[in-house]
Design a protein around this motif. Sequence first.
Motif, PDB file in Angstrom:
ATOM      1  N   ARG A  53     -21.804  33.095 -31.804  1.00  0.00           N
ATOM      2  CA  ARG A  53     -20.818  32.036 -31.582  1.00  0.00           C
ATOM      3  C   ARG A  53     -21.470  30.743 -31.120  1.00  0.00           C
ATOM      4  NH1 ARG A  53     -17.275  33.355 -26.808  1.00  0.00           N
ATOM      5  NH2 ARG A  53     -18.891  32.192 -25.709  1.00  0.00           N
ATOM      6  N   GLN A  54     -22.506  30.848 -30.313  1.00  0.00           N
ATOM      7  CA  GLN A  54     -23.138  29.660 -29.748  1.00  0.00           C
ATOM      8  C   GLN A  54     -24.071  29.001 -30.761  1.00  0.00           C
ATOM      9  OE1 GLN A  54     -23.206  30.441 -25.044  1.00  0.00           O
ATOM     10  NE2 GLN A  54     -24.756  31.606 -26.121  1.00  0.00           N
ATOM     11  N   ALA A  55     -24.604  27.841 -30.374  1.00  0.00           N
ATOM     12  CA  ALA A  55     -25.434  27.060 -31.292  1.00  0.00           C
ATOM     13  C   ALA A  55     -26.900  27.471 -31.256  1.00  0.00           C
ATOM     14  CB  ALA A  55     -25.298  25.573 -30.968  1.00  0.00           C
ATOM     15  N   GLY A  56     -27.251  28.452 -30.420  1.00  0.00           N
ATOM     16  CA  GLY A  56     -28.630  28.904 -30.329  1.00  0.00           C
ATOM     17  C   GLY A  56     -28.695  30.333 -29.856  1.00  0.00           C
ATOM     18  N   LEU A  57     -29.869  30.948 -30.000  1.00  0.00           N
ATOM     19  CA  LEU A  57     -30.023  32.338 -29.571  1.00  0.00           C
ATOM     20  C   LEU A  57     -30.282  32.401 -28.072  1.00  0.00           C
ATOM     21  CD1 LEU A  57     -33.307  32.905 -29.021  1.00  0.00           C
ATOM     22  CD2 LEU A  57     -33.378  32.821 -31.500  1.00  0.00           C
ATOM     23  N   GLU A  83     -38.167  29.947 -19.493  1.00  0.00           N
ATOM     24  CA  GLU A  83     -39.220  30.885 -19.890  1.00  0.00           C
ATOM     25  C   GLU A  83     -38.632  32.140 -20.532  1.00  0.00           C
ATOM     26  OE1 GLU A  83     -42.820  33.579 -17.952  1.00  0.00           O
ATOM     27  OE2 GLU A  83     -42.024  31.872 -16.826  1.00  0.00           O
ATOM     28  N   ILE A  84     -37.513  32.611 -19.987  1.00  0.00           N
ATOM     29  CA  ILE A  84     -36.862  33.787 -20.561  1.00  0.00           C
ATOM     30  C   ILE A  84     -36.335  33.464 -21.954  1.00  0.00           C
ATOM     31  CG2 ILE A  84     -35.015  35.483 -20.246  1.00  0.00           C
ATOM     32  CD1 ILE A  84     -35.235  34.999 -17.229  1.00  0.00           C
ATOM     33  N   TYR A  85     -35.743  32.292 -22.101  1.00  0.00           N
ATOM     34  CA  TYR A  85     -35.263  31.876 -23.425  1.00  0.00           C
ATOM     35  C   TYR A  85     -36.418  31.829 -24.418  1.00  0.00           C
ATOM     36  CZ  TYR A  85     -33.951  28.860 -27.242  1.00  0.00           C
ATOM     37  OH  TYR A  85     -33.768  28.359 -28.505  1.00  0.00           O
ATOM     38  N   TYR A  87     -39.190  33.483 -24.367  1.00  0.00           N
ATOM     39  CA  TYR A  87     -39.604  34.857 -24.678  1.00  0.00           C
ATOM     40  C   TYR A  87     -38.714  35.451 -25.770  1.00  0.00           C
ATOM     41  CZ  TYR A  87     -39.949  39.922 -24.174  1.00  0.00           C
ATOM     42  OH  TYR A  87     -40.067  41.268 -24.421  1.00  0.00           O
ATOM     43  N   LEU A  88     -37.394  35.298 -25.614  1.00  0.00           N
ATOM     44  CA  LEU A  88     -36.465  35.838 -26.611  1.00  0.00           C
ATOM     45  C   LEU A  88     -36.647  35.145 -27.954  1.00  0.00           C
ATOM     46  CD1 LEU A  88     -33.262  36.097 -24.379  1.00  0.00           C
ATOM     47  CD2 LEU A  88     -34.786  37.951 -25.073  1.00  0.00           C
ATOM     48  N   SER A  89     -36.905  33.840 -27.916  1.00  0.00           N
ATOM     49  CA  SER A  89     -37.152  33.100 -29.150  1.00  0.00           C
ATOM     50  C   SER A  89     -38.440  33.572 -29.828  1.00  0.00           C
ATOM     51  CB  SER A  89     -37.231  31.600 -28.843  1.00  0.00           C
ATOM     52  OG  SER A  89     -37.449  30.850 -30.017  1.00  0.00           O
ATOM     53  N   ASP A  90     -39.484  33.796 -29.025  1.00  0.00           N
ATOM     54  CA  ASP A  90     -40.765  34.271 -29.577  1.00  0.00           C
ATOM     55  C   ASP A  90     -40.618  35.657 -30.216  1.00  0.00           C
ATOM     56  OD1 ASP A  90     -41.939  31.958 -28.725  1.00  0.00           O
ATOM     57  OD2 ASP A  90     -42.912  32.835 -26.956  1.00  0.00           O
ATOM     58  N   ILE A  91     -39.825  36.535 -29.593  1.00  0.00           N
ATOM     59  CA  ILE A  91     -39.606  37.867 -30.162  1.00  0.00           C
ATOM     60  C   ILE A  91     -38.917  37.748 -31.523  1.00  0.00           C
ATOM     61  CG2 ILE A  91     -38.237  39.987 -29.913  1.00  0.00           C
ATOM     62  CD1 ILE A  91     -40.733  40.032 -28.239  1.00  0.00           C
ATOM     63  N   SER A  92     -37.942  36.860 -31.614  1.00  0.00           N
ATOM     64  CA  SER A  92     -37.221  36.662 -32.882  1.00  0.00           C
ATOM     65  C   SER A  92     -38.165  36.168 -33.966  1.00  0.00           C
ATOM     66  CB  SER A  92     -36.076  35.672 -32.684  1.00  0.00           C
ATOM     67  OG  SER A  92     -35.201  36.101 -31.664  1.00  0.00           O
ATOM     68  N   GLU A  93     -39.095  35.310 -33.592  1.00  0.00           N
ATOM     69  CA  GLU A  93     -40.071  34.806 -34.562  1.00  0.00           C
ATOM     70  C   GLU A  93     -41.093  35.885 -34.917  1.00  0.00           C
ATOM     71  OE1 GLU A  93     -41.767  31.269 -32.960  1.00  0.00           O
ATOM     72  OE2 GLU A  93     -39.839  30.234 -32.775  1.00  0.00           O
ATOM     73  N   LYS A  94     -41.532  36.637 -33.914  1.00  0.00           N
ATOM     74  CA  LYS A  94     -42.526  37.691 -34.157  1.00  0.00           C
ATOM     75  C   LYS A  94     -42.019  38.720 -35.158  1.00  0.00           C
ATOM     76  CE  LYS A  94     -44.920  41.501 -31.809  1.00  0.00           C
ATOM     77  NZ  LYS A  94     -45.160  42.185 -30.501  1.00  0.00           N
ATOM     78  N   TYR A  95     -40.759  39.129 -35.007  1.00  0.00           N
ATOM     79  CA  TYR A  95     -40.198  40.142 -35.900  1.00  0.00           C
ATOM     80  C   TYR A  95     -39.504  39.538 -37.118  1.00  0.00           C
ATOM     81  CZ  TYR A  95     -41.251  43.743 -32.469  1.00  0.00           C
ATOM     82  OH  TYR A  95     -41.914  44.611 -31.628  1.00  0.00           O
TER      83      TYR A  95
END
Length: 618
Positions: A53-57, A83-85, A87-95
């Motif tokens: 629903r939101q504009a970002g992950l 920093e937590i955001y 991390y979640l963004s990096d995981i999305s890119e990694k996978y």
Amino acid sequence: MSPPPDAIRIVDGLQKNAYTYYPILIVGAGESGIALAARLREEGFDQFRIFERQAGLGGTWWSNRYPGVACDVWTSLHPGGAEIYKYLSDISEKYQFVDKIQFDTDVSELRWLNQEQLWEATLTYLAPGTGDLSRRDREQRIAEHGRESVYLKQEIVRARIVCSCAGGLVEPNAWPSSIPGRDSFEGPVFHSARWNHNVDLNDKNVVVIGTGCSAAQFVPLLTKEPYNARSVTQVMRSPPWVVPKPEEPFGPEIYRKYSPMVFSMVPGLAWLFRIMLFAVAEKDWYTIFDDNSWNHKSRKKLEAQMIARMKRMVPEKYHEMLTPNYAIGCKRRIFDAAWYESLNDPKIELTTKPITKVSSHSVTIGPGRQYPDANDKESKVPTDEETIPADVIILGNGFEVTTWLHPLKIRGRHGDYLSSVWENRGGAQAYYGLAMDGFPNFFIIFGPNTATGHSSVILASENMVEYTIKVVKKILLGDVAIAEIKKEAEMAWTKTVQKRLKRTVFNGGCQNWYQTDGWNSTGYPYSQIDFTFRCMFPKWSDWDLQYTRKGLLKKQAQRVLNVLLLVAVIVGAYSLRRQSSDPYHILQGVSHFVQRYLKRCLLGVSGLVNRAVTMLPD
């Protein structure tokens, strides 16, 4: 050539009733949705779609951007939200599933189609950025500018599996109904979860409503650079239990500078450190949260230590109002590094007087008080009426955490809405917090009764992801068409949970967001170790699994192979027993027999079964 059944595809593309089919549809791109997507990729499944629903992950970490927001463990024991955001963004890119997330899209309704054995989902496309607004702010925008200012269009899609990963700390609570005069105030009003960074607090008189974890993080910063508020008045309903924030080994600066390098250079060290943190947190369950005579003694000892700490740190005028009258752990504890210290700032004032009137540029507090009880004649906490200047009001009064999955409408195979089922059964509930009877192929990640007051939400979420993966794999591989928890299993689990919760500290004499009208839909009544093992080893007898022809053949073939293996081991052991009485030689001989003869036979049979399975229709 028709596409494989587990692929995203357009069905009846030239017809009016055309729709997009998804093998798995995920609601929400917060921590739980990202964890599930990552595990699906690890298992080799990439035919899924995430609607956010939101504009970002990031979920909670996208919407909560107030000053000082922090939690959990990364480069420090309490890193900032940014920093937590990341991390979640990096995981999305990694996978590599960022392209599978569709933002500004609200899954507004789900309906199970019995004949098709699919979920029909209604997607509502939002004007860019309006998904970041709270539900009430969207409604206000519609009232002022029309429906098209928020909602653009709708689309109907279908999915084999739906996983709701909607978070709990996203929809903020409204302006308290007990406070009159909201419309009279002429200054900015916003919730900490929707922090308005366009509001200049410099030289402003700020009123903060609430003393929860969020407020304890941002209040100490408001009188400092770059905010420089003239005054901060914090209105408290009842005092929280405040415990010291854990400190990093060797101090925060050294830890932040060197820990990433050390953890990467020493194999297994990061894992051991995480296990240590888990063990320290898990200890609290056995010393604080369970309810027995030993826990009572342990809590009393800890409470005395925390009261003594409070009295050392805050001015004497706050001692009485900051002494809780309920058991520690009953409400969410505050891990504090700055709030107590900030109460020594002459620009910050804490009060338990209720707000009785809001005017254009002021707030009236009192007469009376919210804590201690106004009828307590021995209390020295003030009760007089006082009018204070107010330029900005910030709400730190929590979230709508007990309205699970709201406002998503979910209609199961009997035609009942999930919200109605919960209402008829006493309250929100789910088997292990993730499955409901009557709602096949539907999974809730971080659902009812999965939160603990002592351990990490992320760990609980990861446990539910692992359990969900075990079930959905059977569906995505074509072995199972429908997976549904049995009604008797769900109701038995819920009965056990509610009964056990009454013997925990959550019933410790406080008003908390864990429960409503005596029904606790939030707390988990056991340790996180207990939940981990439950999720590691599903009790398949609690599930009603409708196998496909492929799945039945695989299941029967596996039984045959298991029998062959058992027979071979027995025969081999008997033959070798006749040749030697040495147990070691017998075991060695059986192992050699299996490896040399049986393995080749089993692989051959298994290959034939797999080839036959791939030729079968669905």
